[in-house]
Design a protein around this motif. Sequence first.
Motif, mmCIF file in Angstrom:
data_model
loop_
_atom_site.group_PDB
_atom_site.id
_atom_site.type_symbol
_atom_site.label_atom_id
_atom_site.label_comp_id
_atom_site.label_asym_id
_atom_site.label_seq_id
_atom_site.Cartn_x
_atom_site.Cartn_y
_atom_site.Cartn_z
ATOM 1 N N SER B 101 -22.071 -25.022 15.404
ATOM 2 C CA SER B 101 -22.774 -26.554 15.341
ATOM 3 C C SER B 101 -23.532 -26.258 16.666
ATOM 4 O O SER B 101 -23.598 -25.478 17.402
ATOM 5 N N ALA B 102 -24.521 -27.395 16.772
ATOM 6 C CA ALA B 102 -25.423 -27.401 18.123
ATOM 7 C C ALA B 102 -24.478 -27.065 19.384
ATOM 8 O O ALA B 102 -25.003 -26.565 20.295
ATOM 9 N N ILE B 104 -21.530 -25.646 19.699
ATOM 10 C CA ILE B 104 -21.116 -24.586 19.908
ATOM 11 C C ILE B 104 -22.112 -23.499 20.146
ATOM 12 O O ILE B 104 -21.992 -22.776 21.147
ATOM 13 N N ARG B 233 -22.130 -21.973 1.266
ATOM 14 C CA ARG B 233 -20.605 -22.337 1.675
ATOM 15 C C ARG B 233 -20.285 -23.915 1.243
ATOM 16 O O ARG B 233 -20.902 -24.439 0.447
ATOM 17 N N ASP B 234 -19.098 -24.284 1.494
ATOM 18 C CA ASP B 234 -18.636 -25.407 1.010
ATOM 19 C C ASP B 234 -19.061 -26.548 1.493
ATOM 20 O O ASP B 234 -18.757 -27.688 0.988
ATOM 21 N N ARG B 235 -19.659 -26.639 2.466
ATOM 22 C CA ARG B 235 -20.481 -27.982 2.919
ATOM 23 C C ARG B 235 -21.752 -27.586 3.520
ATOM 24 O O ARG B 235 -21.795 -26.407 3.895
ATOM 25 N N HIS B 236 -22.690 -28.666 3.543
ATOM 26 C CA HIS B 236 -24.026 -28.249 3.881
ATOM 27 C C HIS B 236 -24.358 -27.721 5.252
ATOM 28 O O HIS B 236 -25.449 -27.247 5.888
ATOM 29 N N SER B 237 -23.259 -27.949 6.195
ATOM 30 C CA SER B 237 -23.345 -27.607 7.551
ATOM 31 C C SER B 237 -22.056 -27.471 8.224
ATOM 32 O O SER B 237 -20.920 -27.808 7.548
ATOM 33 N N TYR B 238 -22.108 -26.713 9.201
ATOM 34 C CA TYR B 238 -20.766 -26.584 10.015
ATOM 35 C C TYR B 238 -19.577 -26.082 9.296
ATOM 36 O O TYR B 238 -18.519 -26.710 9.269
ATOM 37 N N ALA B 239 -19.746 -25.002 8.500
ATOM 38 C CA ALA B 239 -18.710 -24.311 7.838
ATOM 39 C C ALA B 239 -19.179 -22.762 7.715
ATOM 40 O O ALA B 239 -20.188 -22.469 7.627
ATOM 41 N N PHE B 240 -18.367 -22.008 7.566
ATOM 42 C CA PHE B 240 -18.567 -20.596 7.360
ATOM 43 C C PHE B 240 -19.060 -20.110 6.050
ATOM 44 O O PHE B 240 -18.725 -20.974 5.203
ATOM 45 N N GLY B 334 -30.049 -25.794 7.799
ATOM 46 C CA GLY B 334 -28.755 -25.426 7.249
ATOM 47 C C GLY B 334 -28.941 -24.050 6.354
ATOM 48 O O GLY B 334 -27.730 -23.591 5.776
#
Lengths: 745, 339, 161
Positions: B101-102, B104, B233-240, B334
Motif C-alpha cells: 500500500s502507499a 508501506i 490477485r484476489d482483490r484489485h489492490s493491497y493483496a499479494f 493496480g
Amino acid sequence: MENKPLIGQPVSRLEGLEKVTGSARYAADYHVSDLLYGYVINSTITKGKILSIDVSAVLALEGVVKIFTHENRPSLAWFDLQYADMDAPPGTVFKPLSDNIIRYNGQPVALIVAEDFETARYASTLLKVVYKEEPFDTVLSQNLDKARAPKKGMSTPLKPPPPEPAGNFDKAFGKADFKTEATYHHGTEHHNPLELFATTAIYEGDGKLTIYDKTQGTINNQFYIANVFGLKYKNVRVLAPYVGGAFGSGLRPQHQLFLCVLASLELKRNVRVTLERKQMFSFGHRPQTIQSLRFSADSSGMLTAMNHCAAGETSSYEDYNEILSSWSHKLYPAANTLFEYKLVPLDLATPIDMRAPGGVTAMHAIECIMDELAYKLDMDPLDFRLKNYSEIDPSTKKPFTSKELKQCYEKGAEKFGWHLRNPKPASTKKGNRLVGWGMATGIWDAYQFPARAAAVLTKDSRLEVHNAATDIGTGTLTVMTQIAADEFGISADDVSFFYGDSKKPFSMFQGGSAITASTGTAIIAAIRELKKKIIKKIKEMPDSPFEKIPEHQIVFRNNSVSVQNRPDICIGFQDLIRANNGREFKVTKLAGPDVLKLRKYSKAAHSASFVEVEVDKDLGTITVTRAVTAVAAGKIINPKTAKSQILGSMIWGISKALHEETLIDPNLGKYINANLGEYHIPSHADIPEMEVIFAQEDDTLINELGVKGVGEIGMTAIPAAVANAVFHATGKRINDLPIHFDKLI
Amino acid sequence: MNSFDYKKEITVDSAIKAVSADYKAMFLAGGTNIIDLWKYNLAHPEKLIDINDIAALSIIEQLDNDGIRLGALVKNAATAYDPLVEKHYPLLSKAILAGASAQIRNMATNGGNLLQRTRCYYFYDPDVPCSKRMPGSGCPAIKGRNRIHAVLGASEHCIAVFPSDMCVALAALEAVVNVVGPEGERNIPFSDFHRLPGHTPDLDNNLQQGEIVTSIDLPPGKFSKHYAYLKLRDRHSYAFALVSVAAAFEMEGSTISKARIALGGVAHKPWRVPEAEELLKGRKTTVENFALAADRILSGAIGRGDNDFKIPLAKRAIIRACEMALEPEMQIPGAGPSL
Amino acid sequence: MENKSGILTSLTINNNDYKLELLPWVSLLDMLRERLNLTGTKKGCDHGQCGACTVLCDGRRILSCLTLAVSKNGSEILTIEGIAAGSELHPLQKAFIENDAFQCGYCTPGQICSAIGMLQEGKAQTREEVKELMSGNLCRCGANVGIIDAIMQVKEGSGHE
C-alpha cells in the motif's frame, strides 16, 4: 421560527465531529490510572485436553501480575442458564477457563495480566501448555452424514424451522417440463469489524464495575456479567458509546469480556483486554453451508415445485441455527414445496449471526437457481420474477403489511438500463473483457423487539430520551434524535439521546435491522406518554386556556404546546417548566410489536439488485463495474444514513460473492488466513459505481413509525446478482462462494 | 514479541560490525517485515541495529555505464516516483506501485524489499510445522490449502512463494545486488540472489550473517518503451500476487530484438527462463510466439491441488503481459489487465 | 525482561514536544495510545494490513503499528488529533461529515491521515488513481463511496465552507 420535520431529511451524523477528530472513544480507548493489560492465550490444538500448564516462566517475568487458567479460575456460577446471554442458541454455553477440555482451535485457555501490554504479549510466548490431542472434524462437506435437526430453544421463535411441505414435490418436479437443480457451497466468514474486540474494566470497589465493552447489547452483557460473577445488576455498568463495527459479532458477550472482568475482580484493579486480529477468528463466524435446490416451472413460466435442503455447521456444544430454507416460499407461490434444514456439529466455535444471517446465504442459492430456470424457460430473468410475483406470502397465505418489491424491480431496472440487455451469455464484449448483467431479489425480515425508553422535558426545557441501545455505525443517534424531535415538536438542537449504556432503559441488542423499529417505537411511546403528562398538567393550571380543549387538538410544535387553529392558545416549554415549579417532566414507557395485529400479516423488507461485471476472457479477473439496488423497507427516516447502510451492505454482498472466506486446513482443524492480509475484504479499488433507490412504501401496520430497517436488506440480493452477472458474462455457473477468478479460466 | 536492544548506526562499517559480531542481531530498515514477524513471534531479534540514517545508502544516482544505482535505504515509494526511474525504468516503477500500500511503500526500503519473507499461511503461524521456520518440521501446505503456493522450483520441504513485486521487475531488468559484509564487497547478479527451497527452505537468499545490501544496480538495458507489469490477485489492490508477470521488449521494427519475462507468485524466487526469452528473439509479436515462450517458462511446473490453476493462468498471463508491453501507456493503477 | 532501560526519545507530536523514555519494543501506535492517551489513532490489525493506524511522519503517511517509537527520534508526527486548526476543521474532516464517509468511525482517523498524505504526494489525478492510492485503508462498514467522494471533493477544491 417553524421547526421543519426531520423525518425523511438527510441529516448528517450528529457524532461526526467526534469521529473525524479522533475524540470518539471506543472500548480500548479509555485511559485510566493503574491499568493492567491482559493478553489471551489460545489453544493450539483443535480437540482434546490440557494435560498440564507450566506457568513458571510467565510468572518469573518482571511485570507479570498474574496468569489465569482453568487451574486457578475461582468458583463462579454453576448453571448453564447463568451464562446464557439473550442471543444464546440451544445447548451448553462455552464457559471460558471452566475446564481442561479443548473444543476448538483458538479456544481461550489462559489470560496473562501484566503491568504493560508489551510484557503481557511477550509473556504469552513463555507459557507451556501440554495437550492431549484427539481426532477432530472441521469441514462440513466431509461430515454431512452427521446432519440432524436443530434442537429447539429460547431462540426458536425468532428463528423458526422451515415451513411444512405442501402439495407433492417429488411428483410435481418429476413431471415438470422445465426444471433445474444445483448445489451451493459457502465457506466460513468472519465479521472482522475493524475495531478489535476489547474490554476496559474499571474496578470501582466492593463488587462494583464500570465496563467499556465492544458489544451490540449493553444490557445483554451487563446481565451476563452479573449472573456469572454473582454481582448485583446495579453494580455492573456496561458502556459502549462508540462501537467500531460489529455486524453480529457483538450480539453475544465474547470471551475477552469474561476474562477482563475475571481479572479485574480477582486483582481488584483496572484491566484492559484487547484481542489481536488473529484472535478475532477465535469466536463466532458465519457458518459453512451446503444448500441443494430443485426448482421447476411450467411452460408459462409459473413455478410448480421448489425444494430447498440446507445444511449448516454448528459447534459441538451449541446449536446455532439460521433461517435458510424458508425464504423461497415467502417470495414465490409454487404449489409443491419441500424444505429442510439440518445442522452438523463440528469441532469449531459456535457460529454467530453475521450480517443478514441465513438470508444472504439462502438468497444467493434461490436467486441463482431462479436465474438458471429463467434461462431454461428462455425468459428474461426479471420477467420470470414478475411472472411469479406474489402479493401475499405464499408460505403463510397471509398478506404482507406492505410489499413494494414490484416498484424495486421497476425502478432498479430502469436506473440500470436492464431492458437493453442481450440475454445471450458471453455476447457482450469490451476489448478483452466480457460484460455481464445479472439481477436478483432480496428479502429480509422486519423485526421489532421490546424496548423501553425514558423521555424527559428537562428544567432547561430540552428533551432528553434514553435507551440502552448501541450505535454500531448505523446512525442510531441521528435517527433517534430525528424521531424524538418530530414527535415532541422540538428542534433537534434541543434534543439529547443518551444511549450505549446499560443504565439506560431496556434494549435487547442491536441486531436484525431492528433498532429503529424497536427503540424508535419506544421513544415515540415514551414521548406520547410525556405529552399526556404535560397536557394533564397544563389543563390543571389555574385558569388554563387548555382546560376545555379536547386532547387530540392539543399539539406540540416549535418548542411549545398549542391548539390547532387557535394561535392565541400557546405555552412555550420554558413557561411550562416554570408552571411546573421548575421541575422536569419525566416518563418511561415500554413498547413492543403489536403481536395481535401483526399475527394476521407477514412482514418483510424487499430489494432488487442489478449488477454489471466485466470478466477478462483469458484471465478470468472479475471487476464489478456497476451496481444498483432498489429497496422497499418502509419509511426512510434519514435517507443519508440509510443510503450508507445500503451501500455498505452492497459492498458486503460483493465481498461475499467475490472476496472473503476464512480458510480451514482440514488436517490441522484451524483457520489459516486469520489476518486482514489474507482474509480479503474489498479495498477502495474494488468498489464500483453504485446507486441506491428507496421505493415509496407506506406501511401503517408494521409499527408506529412504518419502518422495516435497512441494515441487512441491501446485502441479500447482491451475491446472486453478481453470480448471475458472471454467468451472463461467461456462460459459466459458479455456485460456490466466493467466486475466485481462477474458477473462470 | 521478545524484548530487544536497539541501536542506531550511521555508517555501513559500524552497522556490519554490530551485526556480524552477534548472530542474534538484525538490521532494522523500513521495519515493515521484521516488526511484523517479531509481533507474530516468528522473528526473535535480541538486538536491532537501525540503519535508516546511513546517508550513503539513501540516494539514487546515475552510473557511468548509463545505468543507475538504487540505494538500499531509499524507500520503495521514492524509488518508484524517482524521475530517473520513471523515465528510464518504468517497468520497475509499475512493479513497485503494484505492491503493498502507499503507506508501506513510504516505509519499506529497496534493500528490505529483497529480504522480505514469504506470506505462506503456514510459515506465518508459529503453532504449526513449517520447514522454513523450523527446519525438518515438514510442510503442511503440500497437503493443505495451497492455492497461493508455488508451481515452479518447489521442493518436498517447501512450496512457499516469494511475495515481492519489485523483485520481479528487478529480475527482468537483470539488476545486480551490491553487498558489503565482514569479508568485503560482493556483486550478486539478481538471479543468484534468491534461492530455491531445496533442502534448505529456511534460507531465502544468499546473504550471509552481517552482510548488508548497500545498493541495487540497474544496467543500461532499460526496456523503457515496451514493458508491462501484470498482477493477478484476489482483490484489485493491497493483496499479494497469485501470478504476476514483468514483460519487456526491445524492438527492431516489428521484430523483437530482446525479450525479458519474469514471473512472481509462482516460485520461491522471481522466475526467469532465459531460454524462453531467447525463443522470442527475432520473432514477431504474435500470440503464438508469446505462447511458445509461455510454455517454455512453465515447463516442469507442478500443481499441488488448490494451485493447479496457476499453470494455465501463468501461461495466459505471460501472453497478456507481452501484449500489454506493446501498449504500455494503457496500463492501469493496480497493474490489472489493461487490454 | 532482559532490558528495562528506556531510550530517551524526542518527538514532536501535533506540534507539541515530547521527551520520553521508551523501551525499544514499544510501537509508535502503542506509544500514542497507551502512553500519551492519543487514542484517535486506531489499532485494527497491528500488522500493517488495514491502515487504521496511519499517521503522518515528517509529512509522509506511515503505519504507526509497524514503527518502533524509538526509531522516530527527532521526527514530527501528526495524528488525527492534530489535523484541525484549533476549532476549524480540516477540509477533509468537513468533507467526511458532509459525504457520510464513515459509519462506525473506526477507520476514519486512518482514512483522513492517509488522504492528507496522498493529496500531498500529488500522484493521484483521477478517481481511479485515488481509489488505488487509498487502498491501504480498509473500511469494513463499506463507507468507501463516501470516503472517495469526500476526498475527490477536497481534491477538486469544491469543499463547501
